[in-house]
Design a protein around this motif. Structure first.
Motif, mmCIF file in Angstrom:
data_model
loop_
_atom_site.group_PDB
_atom_site.id
_atom_site.type_symbol
_atom_site.label_atom_id
_atom_site.label_comp_id
_atom_site.label_asym_id
_atom_site.label_seq_id
_atom_site.Cartn_x
_atom_site.Cartn_y
_atom_site.Cartn_z
ATOM 1 N N VAL A 1 1.953 1.832 -3.551
ATOM 2 C CA VAL A 1 0.817 2.199 -4.401
ATOM 3 C C VAL A 1 0.348 3.610 -4.084
ATOM 4 C CG1 VAL A 1 -1.576 1.665 -4.953
ATOM 5 C CG2 VAL A 1 0.081 -0.181 -4.724
ATOM 6 N N HIS B 1 0.825 -1.209 0.000
ATOM 7 C CA HIS B 1 0.000 0.000 0.000
ATOM 8 C C HIS B 1 0.857 1.256 0.000
ATOM 9 C CE1 HIS B 1 -3.173 2.841 1.077
ATOM 10 N NE2 HIS B 1 -2.366 3.288 2.003
ATOM 11 N N TRP C 1 -4.387 7.747 -1.654
ATOM 12 C CA TRP C 1 -4.878 6.366 -1.626
ATOM 13 C C TRP C 1 -4.681 5.859 -0.203
ATOM 14 C CZ3 TRP C 1 -7.804 3.208 -4.355
ATOM 15 C CH2 TRP C 1 -7.722 1.830 -4.133
#
Length: 213
Positions: free
Chosen positions: A163, A160, A175
């Motif tokens: 990303v 994560h 995000w």
């Protein structure tokens, strides 16, 4: 007694096993099947393209698992077990595809590689599902923060982080784990609806024929 306590291995070894499981998942569930799909499409091997297309539809549940665990959602641990079982089933369930694959020359590079990959990912899926089941005792939110359980969150959180940086660079937005979990739940609902539709409509009509799966 919770399953994660009954696995009598040191925490350091258990952590290494979890990371190895994730790395093998990246290799067998993302890297190799993506290469095989492109290869099969270029060679116009319809049976192989259909098998790999079905695989990608089913394996998308693994992505849902990662999205849920990114936000520390305990449901992701159960989804991980189910996803690996479904991956195993989808590779061997189809009578027509099994017959077409058996008819392909075993000495050719592409069919041989697909056969090796199918057996390898099947072996990983069995062991991975059994290993992931050791974390089912962590579905209690209080236990999820324990060292033995928190290790299952580390790979999704690390992914994560990368990303999120890429998302911010490209789109200029954030995000967050909460957004990832929301997308994961949406994907899980869509997946469940599609699976039920196939089980109730297509399976009784088509049986073990891949058809337009």
């Amino acid at each position: 007694m919770a399953p994660y306590r009954t696995l009598a291995v040191p925490d350091s070894l258990y952590r290494s096993m979890v990371w190895l499981d994730y790395r093998l998942a990246v290799l067998f569930t993302v890297g190799l099947p993506l290469v095989l799909l492109v290869w099969a499409a270029v060679r116009r091997e319809r049976a192989l393209v259909r098998l790999l297309g079905i695989y990608w539809k089913v394996a998308s549940l693994l992505l849902v698992t990662v999205l849920l665990l990114t936000d520390r959602q305990p449901l992701g641990l159960a989804v991980a077990v189910v996803a690996q079982v479904l991956v195993l089933v989808c590779l061997w369930f189809w009578v027509d595809l099994n017959e077409e694959l058996a008819d392909l020359p075993s000495w050719r590079g592409l069919p041989l590689t697909v056969r090796i990959w199918r057996w390898a990912i099947s072996f990983w899926a069995v062991l991975g599902a059994l290993f992931s089941a050791t974390a089912l005792g962590c579905m209690d939110a209080a236990r999820l923060e324990s060292p033995r359980c928190a290790v299952w969150l580390q790979p999704p959180l690390e992914l994560h982080r990368h990303v999120a940086s890429l998302f911010a660079f490209i789109f200029g937005g954030q995000w967050t784990p909460a957004v990832a979990a929301f997308v994961g739940y949406l994907g899980l609902v869509a997946y469940a609806v599609g699976l039920l539709q196939w089980l109730l409509v297509r399976l009784p009509r088509q049986g073990r024929v891949a058809g337009e799966f």
